[in-house]
Scaffold this active site. Sequence first.
Site, PDB file in Angstrom:
ATOM      1  N   HIS A  33      -2.375   1.767   4.248  1.00  0.00           N
ATOM      2  CA  HIS A  33      -3.571   1.268   3.589  1.00  0.00           C
ATOM      3  C   HIS A  33      -4.690   2.297   3.647  1.00  0.00           C
ATOM      4  O   HIS A  33      -4.732   3.129   4.547  1.00  0.00           O
ATOM      5  CB  HIS A  33      -3.997  -0.022   4.310  1.00  0.00           C
ATOM      6  N   LYS A  47      -5.523  -1.504  -8.251  1.00  0.00           N
ATOM      7  CA  LYS A  47      -6.343  -2.558  -7.639  1.00  0.00           C
ATOM      8  C   LYS A  47      -6.517  -3.654  -8.688  1.00  0.00           C
ATOM      9  O   LYS A  47      -7.179  -3.454  -9.710  1.00  0.00           O
ATOM     10  CB  LYS A  47      -7.695  -1.977  -7.225  1.00  0.00           C
TER      11      LYS A  47
END
Lengths: 417, 417
Positions: A315, A188
């Site tokens: 996802h 991330k």
Amino acid sequence: MVTIQNVRVTPLAVPDLPLLNCKGVHQPVFLRSLIELETDAGLVGLGETYGAQRTLDGLRKSADALIGLDPFYLNDLRRRVSAALPGGGGVNAPTAVADHRLVDVVAGAYEVACMDLQGKLLDRPVCDLLGGPVRDRVPFSAYLFFKFDRPAGQPGTDLWGEVMTPDAMVEEARRFVADHGFKSLKLKGGVLEPDLEIETMIKLREAFPDHPLRIDPNGGWTVETAIKIGKALDGVLEYLEDPVLGMDGMAAVAREVPMPLATNMAVIEFDHFPESVQKDAVQVVLSDHHYWGGLQASKHLAQICQTFGLGLSMHSNSHLGISLAAMTHLAATTPNLTYACDTHYPWVDIDITTGARPSFTDGTLGIPRGPGLGIELDPARVAELADLYKASNVTDRDDTAEMLKYVPDYERKVPRW
Amino acid sequence: MVTIQNVRVTPLAVPDLPLLNCKGVHQPVFLRSLIELETDAGLVGLGETYGAQRTLDGLRKSADALIGLDPFYLNDLRRRVSAALPGGGGVNAPTAVADHRLVDVVAGAYEVACMDLQGKLLDRPVCDLLGGPVRDRVPFSAYLFFKFDRPAGQPGTDLWGEVMTPDAMVEEARRFVADHGFKSLKLKGGVLEPDLEIETMIKLREAFPDHPLRIDPNGGWTVETAIKIGKALDGVLEYLEDPVLGMDGMAAVAREVPMPLATNMAVIEFDHFPESVQKDAVQVVLSDHHYWGGLQASKHLAQICQTFGLGLSMHSNSHLGISLAAMTHLAATTPNLTYACDTHYPWVDIDITTGARPSFTDGTLGIPRGPGLGIELDPARVAELADLYKASNVTDRDDTAEMLKYVPDYERKVPRW
């Protein structure tokens, strides 16, 4: 004929860690909604989705419309939910940079619970109702986050401490790989300044020369920054996820960088495909049954990606075991889902299910055996997380507000870099 | 666990009438393959598809690969059929102007029989496995053909006689509407010279002012002719089907004519969508589970049409009651299938099923009640049509060769006009 006679929606709060992204940091808890659909014969179908206020309201507002529904009648489910939510709207705050349609989210959540019921009625796992498995085990990727140390007094435990440098991130990755055997790594990004994130990815490449790598700054970069980073990471990334916001921005980056662009922000509903295809804005679409409208809709998504030569990945938001089971059944039955799936699950150390916690072997999960999703609820744990929801006073996700507790002069900026 | 232990493929010949199209005329029989998949417990799933040689060979070549298959494992079915048919190829003769992939046809045919088995195992109609009905009755269109009178000695009966003029066609339509209540009319065109077909459509419009009308010359016109006809029929047609061959031709016509173009010749597999979308070549795609790869694939097709703003209708070849049942289950569960479906069924006066022949009310059929497709075989009728197959010496469709029997100097020309 089987019909649904009782709909229970229970908001849960789950202890979380201060994981960072380009808009702020995770709150002390994340929110989920537990869905239980009970038939006239007392059989219960389980579902799980977002727990923030708009989703919760939508689930509750449409709950009555499900009474009398045959759990095989998924078209009718969609019709009933649409009728119960006139005006539709989205699930996120108006300030969100990407939003999902409330009808897709609510109908999708109930659809999973209906599929769980179907499987239980047939004594078959959900994967059998999705065309049967094409793989025995589903590969997941490590989901790496920069993070703060957990502040004292926050619920849960933090075995990780602070991870705010490239070298600390490599150590985080080493632990993920050692503990779960992950063969793909996703970072991330959008958190540290771009040169540090480039350095992080290169150090991950050096430490894990054979692991496919991804970075996802959630649209946190300008087009210029994204192109610079994309070029710097040539040969390092299998794909670059949402480097910038918007279809035109993605298309501009796609034209200049050597790797495919993936998205869960630019193409997040079927209506986005015509523009995306026309502009060649993205090359990999992220599946997620929570916002694409359920498991059947996710199968349609897979065919669209196949048809238009797009890659397909999966996802994840922070989630519990019901969502993990649904994701695993879906991924196991989707032939062209060839990338390892994202999951936040290893960050969560509590669940509401009975039996052994699903454990990753070589980064993969076996398919739950069913019937249905193969999940049984632990009522004590449900009660514990429902109590935490009431005690936490958190009803919406706001990573920026949370960030201000750590960095008082923090300013929300997308793109940030 | 349930597995398939026996696969039976039976070629059938069905008496047909001399119906005309731009490539010739129907032979005295049309060919179909009957598929029976028998489980270890003796349950039988039924399917029906093309009966011409390439399809029959493909069905037979892949039959052994189905032994041991769980009828819920549709992904595995596809994998097994693909492996059994290396090289793939098409189902039509190399001279055909449009072809279908053998793997799609064979896997699709077996998939329907698997869905029939699934329904029987669950004691549910197939429509329940496709998301449940969105309509109680499925509208079909009258399928109007110019035709010769039946030559003496041909099997079957011909209550229609010759229909070779605009006025005779209006009478044919009147009978179709009187007998079946059809609310939409489709003319197989490309047969008479263009001015006569324009006249036919205008006379149909006058006779049936409220019926949506279509004409389908199977690519029998040049782009110039097609544009002329399209303009002449402004306000008359709901859509114009395959006026010309090829994606570029369709796009050229679409730019000039006022009505949407439909197709079962230009976009007939998923891989055709990128070019079609880019060129806006067609505006309505015809579904047909026989060549799109089965019922589940047809649901994906529906989502693609929805996503790209394309209309969805349904194509028909000459068929028996198993195909009709499958078409009806599919159409009943497809929300955006908003055009009346094509069917040749009223032209066929024999079937292989027991019980009352499906009858159209107001041009619609009810959904067969199941379990499965809701079809039971009549063994005597199957034997009769299997015997006719052996006696007929027809193993491939060749409308042009048949035409030479009527018009010795007939020349195959596509486009013809």
